[in-house]
Scaffold this active site. Structure first.
Site, PDB file in Angstrom:
ATOM      1  N   GLU A  35      25.292 -42.500  -9.538  1.00  0.00           N
ATOM      2  CA  GLU A  35      24.097 -41.808  -9.799  1.00  0.00           C
ATOM      3  C   GLU A  35      24.309 -40.415  -9.618  1.00  0.00           C
ATOM      4  O   GLU A  35      24.853 -39.913  -8.576  1.00  0.00           O
ATOM      5  CB  GLU A  35      22.951 -42.573  -9.404  1.00  0.00           C
ATOM      6  CG  GLU A  35      21.685 -41.787  -9.523  1.00  0.00           C
ATOM      7  CD  GLU A  35      20.388 -42.190  -8.832  1.00  0.00           C
ATOM      8  OE1 GLU A  35      19.364 -41.661  -8.914  1.00  0.00           O
ATOM      9  OE2 GLU A  35      20.541 -43.122  -8.004  1.00  0.00           O
ATOM     10  N   ARG A 262      31.644 -52.245   1.507  1.00  0.00           N
ATOM     11  CA  ARG A 262      31.416 -50.605   1.594  1.00  0.00           C
ATOM     12  C   ARG A 262      32.293 -49.940   2.649  1.00  0.00           C
ATOM     13  O   ARG A 262      32.470 -50.765   3.635  1.00  0.00           O
ATOM     14  CB  ARG A 262      29.843 -50.140   1.409  1.00  0.00           C
ATOM     15  CG  ARG A 262      29.321 -50.435   2.665  1.00  0.00           C
ATOM     16  CD  ARG A 262      27.594 -49.974   2.668  1.00  0.00           C
ATOM     17  NE  ARG A 262      27.802 -48.405   2.654  1.00  0.00           N
ATOM     18  CZ  ARG A 262      26.398 -47.877   2.266  1.00  0.00           C
ATOM     19  NH1 ARG A 262      25.512 -48.397   2.395  1.00  0.00           N
ATOM     20  NH2 ARG A 262      26.476 -46.583   2.338  1.00  0.00           N
ATOM     21  N   LYS A 272      22.808 -40.452   1.164  1.00  0.00           N
ATOM     22  CA  LYS A 272      22.616 -38.970   0.336  1.00  0.00           C
ATOM     23  C   LYS A 272      21.430 -38.455   0.836  1.00  0.00           C
ATOM     24  O   LYS A 272      21.238 -37.152   0.838  1.00  0.00           O
ATOM     25  CB  LYS A 272      22.676 -39.327  -1.203  1.00  0.00           C
ATOM     26  CG  LYS A 272      23.956 -39.656  -1.847  1.00  0.00           C
ATOM     27  CD  LYS A 272      23.825 -39.732  -3.370  1.00  0.00           C
ATOM     28  CE  LYS A 272      25.052 -40.137  -3.874  1.00  0.00           C
ATOM     29  NZ  LYS A 272      24.892 -40.295  -5.330  1.00  0.00           N
TER      30      LYS A 272
END
Length: 557
Positions: A35, A262, A272
């Protein structure tokens, strides 16, 4: 063959099984779908390496697709930075695509779901919808709009698209199962009203698809065979498959979502939102600050793409999450830089050294190697003169037998130059040494082949000629946080763990060749550490970032 299968990671095994069960090799396709709401960070490197690495292994195309469904947070700047980072890591995509390319198709499919009684327009605020979902152990409460007539939902949905309603006043929800133990299946929102301009589509759309709806259908449109994502999306997989089942046509590739762990690295954060807070509160100087865990920050600090890829290889592909030691990343960087970094001389805590028996006004250019780890790295010339700078810690007036640097009455070799002997010192009135005076053996020049040049002394130190030296600003970077997991405690602000000594800026001197070094070029300041020239450098101020120290006791398992 059995041994080969054992060496496959679990994702490769899934692909091999699919090939054995009828999937053609030319049907394999992957994608990396970030994204564009921030810069890529160290956690993304794993997803990049997995997807593009599989593309290389199976000679299959890999799309770079931007899942740009939230115009409030997405910007072209982030798109550009992501493309730069993927290229820098050494990967090539097949196509650059965007979820926004499919807005019309996604809308048309949503209309079809409404017609089939599988979606409805809900006029409740998001807080009420969340409250009605309850929890996994308690059945959810159906929306009072769940069974509204199809024609009514179709009309409202079109008017939502046309911008007739305020942001957040309505949403389109899939009609699935309000008692499912999987909360993602409890009539998830597919579209919300958002009167915000999009970085690509402008003001054409007033409604935007939710990630779960857009992501899987984008995979299907692109005919992605294996949709690989991190473990937090595992419980989204039933919804991913449900959405896919609504639009799937026989004969097409049915994309398969699979999850991997992850990557969490100690002393780093990858949220983020939290990275943006570091910038907003001026803890760091932007996304590419060398203390940031972003790819651009690591690149600016001097990390190499090869080192990061080697790091991902060592971490491997796992199904369970664990904390990776930052020392392993530093080890991989140090290991790669040792092979590729040019050796140069710089003095970061300088003290003047005068060779009293070297002729005043004389200078000569001495030959030194660029990298003794590279066979064809070549040599360069460095200037030598009567007055030099050496490291303050490389001299002691008096020292024991285990001090192999310069001391009064003791000898050392100046790297690629001469053997010198400490004779006397000059001090400031406060007792601090300001100048060291030495003598040199003029026949001891390195590489001259004389008997004196072959004489062994126990220490070798680096230096720069004072007359030719250029001032350098050296930025020594340390970990940004003081604890391994700065965001592990929910009730404690992660900013409490900021390391106040995360950067130490000092002034030193470097050999004149540093003027011509390119920004980002890997260097080893001999006996000090690995550095790279920073983009802040000017013709009047040469700035160098420390990438990693020269040595570390860490050994990977």
């Amino acid at each position: 063959m059995e041994e080969e299968k054992k060496s496959l990671n679990f994702i490769e095994q899934i692909i091999e099984d699919d090939l054995a069960n009828g999937l053609r090799n030319d049907q394999i396709r992957f994608r990396f779908p970030p994204e564009p709401n921030g810069y890529l960070h160290v956690g993304h490197t794993k997803a990049i390496c997995i997807n593009f690495g599989l593309g290389e292994k199976y000679n299959a195309p890999v799309n770079l697709r931007f899942d740009d469904t939230n115009p409030e947070k997405e910007e072209q700047e982030f798109v550009d930075s992501i493309m730069k980072d993927v290229e820098w890591l050494g990967f090539k995509w097949d196509k650059v695509l965007y979820a926004s390319d499919y807005f019309q198709q996604l809308y048309d499919w949503a209309v079809q779901l409404i017609k089939e009684g599988k979606a409805y327009v809900d006029e409740q605020p998001s807080e009420i919808i969340t409250e009605q979902r309850k929890n996994p152990a308690e059945p959810g409460i159906e929306s009072p709009f769940r069974n509204r007539p199809v024609e009514e939902s179709l009309d409202l949905f079109e008017r939502m698209k046309n911008g007739e309603f305020e942001s957040g006043s309505m949403s389109l929800r899939a009609k699935i199962d309000m008692v499912s133990p999987n909360m993602n299946m409890r009539d998830p929102v597919m579209y919300r009203i958002l009167n915000k301009p999009h970085h690509r589509t402008g003001t054409a759309w007033k409604i935007y698809p939710m990630y779960d709806w857009a992501h899987g259908e984008s995979d299907y449109i692109e005919q992605i065979s294996h949709s690989l994502c991190s473990l937090e999306f595992e419980n989204h997989r039933p919804l991913y498959n449900w959405y896919l089942d609504q639009v799937y046509e026989e004969g097409k590739v049915k994309n398969k979502q699979r999850e991997f762990a992850r990557m969490n690295v100690s002393y780093m954060i990858t949220s983020k939102r939290k990275l943006q807070r570091l910038i907003a509160e001026k803890v760091v100087n932007g996304w590419d600050d060398p203390r940031m865990p972003t790819i651009s920050g690591m690149r600016r600090k001097g990390f190499t793409a090869n080192a990061i890829r080697n790091f991902i290889d060592k971490v491997g592909v796992a199904k369970r999450e664990n904390l990776i030691e930052i020392q392993l990343l530093d080890f991989c960087v140090r290991e790669d830089l040792n092979k590729v970094a040019k050796r140069v001389m710089a003095v970061v805590d300088p003290i003047k050294l005068v060779i009293e028996n070297y002729p005043e006004g004389q200078e000569e250019w001495l030959v030194t190697e660029n990298n003794n780890e590279q066979e064809n790295a070549g040599t360069r010339e460095i200037p030598f003169s009567r007055e030099l700078y050496i490291e303050r810690e490389d001299f002691k007036e008096e020292a024991g037998n285990k001090f192999f640097r310069l001391k009064l009455g003791g000898e050392v070799r100046l790297k690629s130059a001469y053997i010198i002997k400490g004779e006397r010192v000059e001090k400031h009135e406060n007792g601090e040494i300001t100048t060291i005076y030495a003598s040199y053996d003029e026949k001891s020049k390195s590489g001259s082949g004389t008997e004196e040049s072959l004489r062994k002394v126990k220490g070798t130190i680096h230096w720069v000629s004072a007359k030719h030296a250029i001032p350098v600003e050296v930025r020594n970077y340390e970990k940004l946080f003081t604890v391994e997991q700065p965001d592990a405690e929910k009730d404690v602000d992660f900013l409490n763990f900021i390391n106040p000594e995360s950067v130490n800026i000092i002034q030193g001197y470097g050999e004149p060749s540093l003027k011509d070094v390119a920004v980002g070029e890997p260097l080893q300041f001999q006996r000090i550490g690995y550095f790279t020239k920073d983009q802040d450098s000017t013709d009047a101020n040469f700035v160098f970032n420390r990438t990693v120290t020269l040595k570390d006791s860490y050994k990977p398992e």
